[in-house]
Design a protein around this motif. Sequence first.
Motif, short mmCIF file in Angstrom:
data_model
loop_
_atom_site.label_atom_id
_atom_site.label_comp_id
_atom_site.label_asym_id
_atom_site.label_seq_id
_atom_site.Cartn_x
_atom_site.Cartn_y
_atom_site.Cartn_z
N SER A 97 82.38 100.69 18.58
CA SER A 97 81.90 99.47 18.27
C SER A 97 82.79 98.50 19.25
CB SER A 97 82.79 99.06 16.78
OG SER A 97 84.21 99.17 16.90
N THR A 98 83.40 98.91 20.19
CA THR A 98 84.05 98.20 21.15
C THR A 98 83.16 98.18 22.43
OG1 THR A 98 85.75 99.62 21.59
CG2 THR A 98 86.16 97.84 20.10
N THR A 99 82.28 99.11 22.80
CA THR A 99 81.69 99.40 23.95
C THR A 99 80.31 99.52 23.51
OG1 THR A 99 81.96 101.76 23.86
CG2 THR A 99 83.80 100.56 24.97
N THR A 100 79.28 99.45 24.75
CA THR A 100 78.05 99.47 24.47
C THR A 100 77.54 100.90 25.31
OG1 THR A 100 77.46 98.28 26.44
CG2 THR A 100 77.61 97.16 24.34
N THR A 101 76.50 101.38 24.84
CA THR A 101 76.08 102.52 25.56
C THR A 101 74.69 102.59 26.34
OG1 THR A 101 74.84 103.30 23.42
CG2 THR A 101 77.31 104.03 23.66
N ARG A 102 74.37 101.27 26.89
CA ARG A 102 73.22 101.12 27.44
C ARG A 102 73.10 101.37 28.79
NH1 ARG A 102 76.25 96.55 27.40
NH2 ARG A 102 76.45 95.70 29.17
N PRO A 103 72.09 101.96 29.33
CA PRO A 103 72.23 102.26 30.92
C PRO A 103 72.22 101.19 31.80
CG PRO A 103 69.76 102.05 30.15
CD PRO A 103 70.67 101.89 29.05
N GLU A 104 72.83 101.63 33.02
CA GLU A 104 72.98 100.51 34.12
C GLU A 104 71.76 99.71 34.39
OE1 GLU A 104 76.13 100.03 35.39
OE2 GLU A 104 76.75 101.51 33.92
N PRO A 105 71.93 98.44 34.43
CA PRO A 105 70.77 97.46 34.75
C PRO A 105 69.85 97.96 35.83
CG PRO A 105 72.67 96.31 34.24
CD PRO A 105 73.17 97.58 34.41
N ALA A 106 70.57 98.88 36.85
CA ALA A 106 69.81 98.84 37.99
C ALA A 106 68.85 100.08 37.81
CB ALA A 106 70.65 99.47 39.25
N THR A 107 68.70 100.81 36.62
CA THR A 107 67.87 101.90 36.31
C THR A 107 66.37 101.45 36.68
OG1 THR A 107 67.13 103.51 34.92
CG2 THR A 107 67.41 101.44 33.89
N ALA A 108 65.52 102.48 37.23
CA ALA A 108 64.19 102.26 37.78
C ALA A 108 63.25 102.61 36.58
CB ALA A 108 63.89 103.14 38.93
N SER A 109 63.68 103.25 35.62
CA SER A 109 62.71 103.59 34.41
C SER A 109 62.75 102.57 33.42
CB SER A 109 63.48 105.06 33.91
OG SER A 109 63.41 106.11 34.84
N PRO A 110 61.69 102.37 32.74
CA PRO A 110 61.54 101.52 31.83
C PRO A 110 61.89 102.01 30.58
CG PRO A 110 59.31 102.46 32.02
CD PRO A 110 60.26 103.03 33.01
N ALA A 111 62.85 101.04 29.67
CA ALA A 111 63.41 101.51 28.42
C ALA A 111 62.40 102.04 27.44
CB ALA A 111 63.94 100.24 27.96
N ARG A 112 62.60 103.00 26.80
CA ARG A 112 61.76 103.90 26.04
C ARG A 112 61.91 103.47 24.25
NH1 ARG A 112 61.76 109.85 28.22
NH2 ARG A 112 60.58 110.52 26.06
N PHE A 113 63.28 102.52 24.48
CA PHE A 113 63.51 102.02 22.86
C PHE A 113 64.65 101.13 22.98
CE2 PHE A 113 65.78 105.99 23.22
CZ PHE A 113 67.03 105.76 22.71
N LEU A 114 64.63 100.26 21.87
CA LEU A 114 65.77 99.25 21.67
C LEU A 114 66.62 99.70 20.86
CD1 LEU A 114 67.28 96.73 22.15
CD2 LEU A 114 65.82 95.60 20.48
N LEU A 115 67.99 100.10 20.90
CA LEU A 115 68.80 100.61 19.92
C LEU A 115 69.78 99.31 19.52
CD1 LEU A 115 70.24 103.04 18.74
CD2 LEU A 115 71.59 103.19 20.67
N LEU A 116 69.79 99.09 18.21
CA LEU A 116 70.60 98.21 17.54
C LEU A 116 71.27 98.85 16.30
CD1 LEU A 116 68.52 94.99 17.54
CD2 LEU A 116 70.18 95.41 19.12
N GLY A 117 72.54 98.64 16.26
CA GLY A 117 73.07 99.07 14.99
C GLY A 117 74.86 98.85 15.05
N ASP A 118 75.57 99.73 14.12
CA ASP A 118 76.71 99.82 14.03
C ASP A 118 77.36 100.75 14.93
OD1 ASP A 118 76.26 102.08 12.63
OD2 ASP A 118 76.48 101.03 10.50
N SER A 119 78.65 101.25 14.59
CA SER A 119 79.23 102.32 15.35
C SER A 119 78.37 103.71 15.59
CB SER A 119 80.50 102.60 15.11
OG SER A 119 80.69 102.74 13.64
N HIS A 120 77.73 103.83 14.44
CA HIS A 120 76.84 105.23 14.32
C HIS A 120 75.50 105.20 15.46
CE1 HIS A 120 78.70 106.27 10.75
NE2 HIS A 120 78.42 105.66 9.94
#
Length: 238
Positions: free
Chosen positions: A6-29
Amino acid sequence: MTTPYSTTTTRPEPATASPARFLLLGDSHAGPVGRAAKAAGIAFSGGPVGAGRDFNAGFFDLRGTDVAFRKPEADTYYRRFLDELGISGLGELTVPLVCTFGFSAHFVATTENWQIYRVGGGFAPGFLASRLFDDLVRATVRDALAFYEHARGLGLRVLAVMPPQRVPGLSDPDVFMAAQESVRRAVTALGVEVVDLRDRVTDASGRQRPELCEPNDVIHGNLAFGRLILADLLARGL
């Protein structure tokens, strides 16, 4: 309760060349899902934006086709995720939305909250399968359901992830099991796809197997659990 996710995010680095395949939103789960995707090199945007108790009722406002989270920290994370996708609102999303809102069933199942419905130390026969129980659960998670309904109304493909089958000591196990079913039925009726791995992650007792649990933690699934969720998402074409 502060968690590692809940205190950190898990998104990839902004510099990734691959397009995002989904948007993840939620709580700690959502944390193990993001960790699994990152470890597998699957491009996505998003991650946890707060604790599970924050996403049942009164947590967002509609802003046209977009939403605004009422907690500033949650909205800051959300705006950052949208920026990574190059969009300014939920209505512009072109990839599936993966979400855990409303599925922190251990909060709904807090034992003290259900004392008034007990008779002689237990529930009346059929109570947990009753319309009254279902209505109570849906009322508790009403804005999570409203969020899913809004996203579906925008034409988005939405996938909701059911929680780890872990019940902390302050929660009633029977209420937990019944409540998550009520939420599952409600979101399914909205046209949301539900990622339900219960038959793959539990033992004979119906609880999460130890190898899929975060150590020294009574609520969360671990990276192995996240990988199973990710595999299911990928099998669905994400």
